[in-house]
Design a protein around this motif. Sequence first.
Motif, PDB file in Angstrom:
ATOM      1  N   GLU A 160       0.810  -1.214   0.000  1.00  0.00           N
ATOM      2  CA  GLU A 160       0.000   0.000   0.000  1.00  0.00           C
ATOM      3  C   GLU A 160       0.847   1.269   0.000  1.00  0.00           C
ATOM      4  OE1 GLU A 160      -3.017  -0.176   3.034  1.00  0.00           O
ATOM      5  OE2 GLU A 160      -3.458  -2.264   2.556  1.00  0.00           O
ATOM      6  N   GLY A 161       2.178   1.095  -0.078  1.00  0.00           N
ATOM      7  CA  GLY A 161       3.056   2.256  -0.133  1.00  0.00           C
ATOM      8  C   GLY A 161       3.522   2.768   1.219  1.00  0.00           C
ATOM      9  N   TRP A 162       3.236   2.043   2.286  1.00  0.00           N
ATOM     10  CA  TRP A 162       3.682   2.433   3.624  1.00  0.00           C
ATOM     11  C   TRP A 162       5.096   1.929   3.862  1.00  0.00           C
ATOM     12  CZ3 TRP A 162       0.734   5.061   7.369  1.00  0.00           C
ATOM     13  CH2 TRP A 162      -0.591   5.302   7.020  1.00  0.00           C
ATOM     14  N   ARG A 163       5.897   2.711   4.548  1.00  0.00           N
ATOM     15  CA  ARG A 163       7.249   2.285   4.892  1.00  0.00           C
ATOM     16  C   ARG A 163       7.191   1.147   5.904  1.00  0.00           C
ATOM     17  NH1 ARG A 163       7.967   8.063   4.709  1.00  0.00           N
ATOM     18  NH2 ARG A 163       9.442   8.549   3.059  1.00  0.00           N
ATOM     19  N   VAL A 164       8.050   0.163   5.708  1.00  0.00           N
ATOM     20  CA  VAL A 164       8.188  -0.945   6.653  1.00  0.00           C
ATOM     21  C   VAL A 164       9.508  -0.736   7.380  1.00  0.00           C
ATOM     22  CG1 VAL A 164       8.397  -3.447   6.933  1.00  0.00           C
ATOM     23  CG2 VAL A 164       6.893  -2.504   5.167  1.00  0.00           C
ATOM     24  N   GLU A 165       9.446  -0.735   8.691  1.00  0.00           N
ATOM     25  CA  GLU A 165      10.658  -0.579   9.495  1.00  0.00           C
ATOM     26  C   GLU A 165      11.689  -1.606   9.043  1.00  0.00           C
ATOM     27  OE1 GLU A 165      11.221  -1.732  13.951  1.00  0.00           O
ATOM     28  OE2 GLU A 165      10.155   0.179  13.828  1.00  0.00           O
ATOM     29  N   ASN A 166      12.898  -1.144   8.743  1.00  0.00           N
ATOM     30  CA  ASN A 166      13.894  -2.022   8.134  1.00  0.00           C
ATOM     31  C   ASN A 166      15.194  -2.015   8.938  1.00  0.00           C
ATOM     32  OD1 ASN A 166      15.192  -3.706   6.406  1.00  0.00           O
ATOM     33  ND2 ASN A 166      15.380  -2.247   4.746  1.00  0.00           N
ATOM     34  N   PHE A 167      15.142  -2.595  10.150  1.00  0.00           N
ATOM     35  CA  PHE A 167      16.337  -2.706  10.982  1.00  0.00           C
ATOM     36  C   PHE A 167      16.792  -4.154  11.108  1.00  0.00           C
ATOM     37  CE2 PHE A 167      14.362   1.252  12.653  1.00  0.00           C
ATOM     38  CZ  PHE A 167      15.392   2.123  12.316  1.00  0.00           C
ATOM     39  N   ASP A 168      16.273  -5.030  10.265  1.00  0.00           N
ATOM     40  CA  ASP A 168      16.592  -6.455  10.301  1.00  0.00           C
ATOM     41  C   ASP A 168      16.257  -7.071  11.662  1.00  0.00           C
ATOM     42  OD1 ASP A 168      17.356  -8.736   8.909  1.00  0.00           O
ATOM     43  OD2 ASP A 168      19.389  -8.666   9.716  1.00  0.00           O
ATOM     44  N   LEU A 169      15.175  -6.593  12.262  1.00  0.00           N
ATOM     45  CA  LEU A 169      14.694  -7.121  13.536  1.00  0.00           C
ATOM     46  C   LEU A 169      13.431  -7.934  13.282  1.00  0.00           C
ATOM     47  CD1 LEU A 169      15.072  -3.875  15.683  1.00  0.00           C
ATOM     48  CD2 LEU A 169      16.515  -5.923  15.802  1.00  0.00           C
ATOM     49  N   PRO A 170      13.146  -8.921  14.131  1.00  0.00           N
ATOM     50  CA  PRO A 170      11.952  -9.740  13.922  1.00  0.00           C
ATOM     51  C   PRO A 170      10.650  -9.044  14.299  1.00  0.00           C
ATOM     52  CG  PRO A 170      13.100 -10.467  15.872  1.00  0.00           C
ATOM     53  CD  PRO A 170      13.959  -9.409  15.231  1.00  0.00           C
ATOM     54  N   LEU A 171      10.748  -7.946  15.032  1.00  0.00           N
ATOM     55  CA  LEU A 171       9.582  -7.175  15.473  1.00  0.00           C
ATOM     56  C   LEU A 171       9.893  -5.689  15.356  1.00  0.00           C
ATOM     57  CD1 LEU A 171       8.849  -9.108  18.796  1.00  0.00           C
ATOM     58  CD2 LEU A 171       7.582  -9.316  16.659  1.00  0.00           C
ATOM     59  N   ASN A 172       8.881  -4.871  15.484  1.00  0.00           N
ATOM     60  CA  ASN A 172       9.070  -3.436  15.567  1.00  0.00           C
ATOM     61  C   ASN A 172      10.099  -3.143  16.654  1.00  0.00           C
ATOM     62  OD1 ASN A 172       8.297  -0.812  17.069  1.00  0.00           O
ATOM     63  ND2 ASN A 172       7.314  -0.578  15.071  1.00  0.00           N
ATOM     64  N   LEU A 173      10.940  -2.147  16.435  1.00  0.00           N
ATOM     65  CA  LEU A 173      12.019  -1.851  17.380  1.00  0.00           C
ATOM     66  C   LEU A 173      11.521  -1.561  18.794  1.00  0.00           C
ATOM     67  CD1 LEU A 173      12.482   1.435  18.166  1.00  0.00           C
ATOM     68  CD2 LEU A 173      12.929   1.511  15.744  1.00  0.00           C
ATOM     69  N   MET A 174      10.303  -1.082  18.935  1.00  0.00           N
ATOM     70  CA  MET A 174       9.779  -0.775  20.267  1.00  0.00           C
ATOM     71  C   MET A 174       9.527  -2.038  21.084  1.00  0.00           C
ATOM     72  SD  MET A 174      10.003   2.420  20.443  1.00  0.00           S
ATOM     73  CE  MET A 174       9.047   2.914  21.873  1.00  0.00           C
ATOM     74  N   LEU A 175       9.486  -3.182  20.438  1.00  0.00           N
ATOM     75  CA  LEU A 175       9.432  -4.471  21.132  1.00  0.00           C
ATOM     76  C   LEU A 175      10.792  -5.156  21.101  1.00  0.00           C
ATOM     77  CD1 LEU A 175       6.032  -5.892  19.831  1.00  0.00           C
ATOM     78  CD2 LEU A 175       6.516  -5.089  22.140  1.00  0.00           C
ATOM     79  N   ALA A 176      11.451  -5.144  19.957  1.00  0.00           N
ATOM     80  CA  ALA A 176      12.694  -5.904  19.785  1.00  0.00           C
ATOM     81  C   ALA A 176      13.837  -5.367  20.628  1.00  0.00           C
ATOM     82  CB  ALA A 176      13.090  -5.932  18.310  1.00  0.00           C
ATOM     83  N   VAL A 177      13.859  -4.080  20.922  1.00  0.00           N
ATOM     84  CA  VAL A 177      14.968  -3.517  21.697  1.00  0.00           C
ATOM     85  C   VAL A 177      14.827  -3.805  23.197  1.00  0.00           C
ATOM     86  CG1 VAL A 177      16.118  -1.363  22.372  1.00  0.00           C
ATOM     87  CG2 VAL A 177      15.582  -1.793  19.967  1.00  0.00           C
ATOM     88  N   PRO A 178      13.696  -3.508  23.841  1.00  0.00           N
ATOM     89  CA  PRO A 178      13.635  -3.694  25.298  1.00  0.00           C
ATOM     90  C   PRO A 178      13.300  -5.109  25.772  1.00  0.00           C
ATOM     91  CG  PRO A 178      11.596  -2.711  24.560  1.00  0.00           C
ATOM     92  CD  PRO A 178      12.500  -2.821  23.351  1.00  0.00           C
ATOM     93  N   VAL A 179      12.800  -5.946  24.878  1.00  0.00           N
ATOM     94  CA  VAL A 179      12.351  -7.283  25.274  1.00  0.00           C
ATOM     95  C   VAL A 179      13.424  -8.305  24.904  1.00  0.00           C
ATOM     96  CG1 VAL A 179      10.603  -9.073  24.850  1.00  0.00           C
ATOM     97  CG2 VAL A 179       9.919  -6.665  25.003  1.00  0.00           C
ATOM     98  N   LYS A 180      13.753  -9.174  25.840  1.00  0.00           N
ATOM     99  CA  LYS A 180      14.655 -10.287  25.516  1.00  0.00           C
ATOM    100  C   LYS A 180      13.849 -11.261  24.670  1.00  0.00           C
ATOM    101  CE  LYS A 180      17.328 -14.036  27.530  1.00  0.00           C
ATOM    102  NZ  LYS A 180      18.731 -13.771  27.384  1.00  0.00           N
ATOM    103  N   LEU A 181      14.333 -11.560  23.464  1.00  0.00           N
ATOM    104  CA  LEU A 181      13.606 -12.423  22.540  1.00  0.00           C
ATOM    105  C   LEU A 181      14.256 -13.797  22.458  1.00  0.00           C
ATOM    106  CD1 LEU A 181      12.928  -9.869  19.676  1.00  0.00           C
ATOM    107  CD2 LEU A 181      11.320 -10.675  21.418  1.00  0.00           C
ATOM    108  N   VAL A 182      13.427 -14.827  22.555  1.00  0.00           N
ATOM    109  CA  VAL A 182      13.860 -16.213  22.442  1.00  0.00           C
ATOM    110  C   VAL A 182      12.901 -16.943  21.514  1.00  0.00           C
ATOM    111  CG1 VAL A 182      14.967 -16.201  24.727  1.00  0.00           C
ATOM    112  CG2 VAL A 182      12.583 -16.922  24.507  1.00  0.00           C
TER     113      VAL A 182
END
Length: 162
Positions: free
Chosen positions: A127-149
Motif C-alpha cells: 500500500e506504499g507504507w514504509r516498513v521498518e527495516n532494521f533487520d529485527l523480527p519485530l518493531n524496534l519498540m518491542l525488539a529492543v527492550p524485550v529479551k527475545l527467544v
Amino acid sequence: MAALKVYIAGPDVFRTDALAWAAEVRRRCLALGLEALIPLDGDASTPAGIYANNIDMIRAADAVVANLKPFRGAEPDSGTCFEVGFALALGKPVVGYLHSAESLCERVARLQGSPLVADGECVLDAEGWRVENFDLPLNLMLAVPVKLVADLEQALLAVVHE
C-alpha cells in the motif's frame, strides 16, 4: 523463598483449547519453581473487569513472558503489546518468544506474496507504507527492550536465570 510470579501474556487465551493450554503452562512453570499468572485467571467476564484483572496480575508479577508470534497478520497481538509496554513501564523484565527470526520486512513481503519495493533507504509495503527495516523480527519498540527467544520453554528458563 517464594516462587517468582510470571504473567503469561499472549493471544493463547483465544485458543479453542485455552484451558488445557493454561494447565500445561502452569505445569511447566511449577516444574521451574515459577508461579504462572494467566489472563484466564479470575472470574471477570466484562471487558472492563478483564482489563482490571490483567492489570492487577501484571502489577503483581515479577516478570512477564509474552507470546509475540504474529497474530492475525504480520505483527503480534495488540493486547499483548499493550501488556508488554505496561510491564516495561513498571520496570518489570519481559521475555518474549516467537518461533521465527524472520525480519519484519521479510514477514511483510511473505504475507503480501510479493517482494518489497525499495524506496531509497526505506522499504514499502503493497500500500506504499514504509516498513521498518532494521533487520529485527519485530518493531524496534518491542525488539529492543524485550529479551527475545524462540519458544515458551526458553522464555521461562530466561526468567529463572535472570
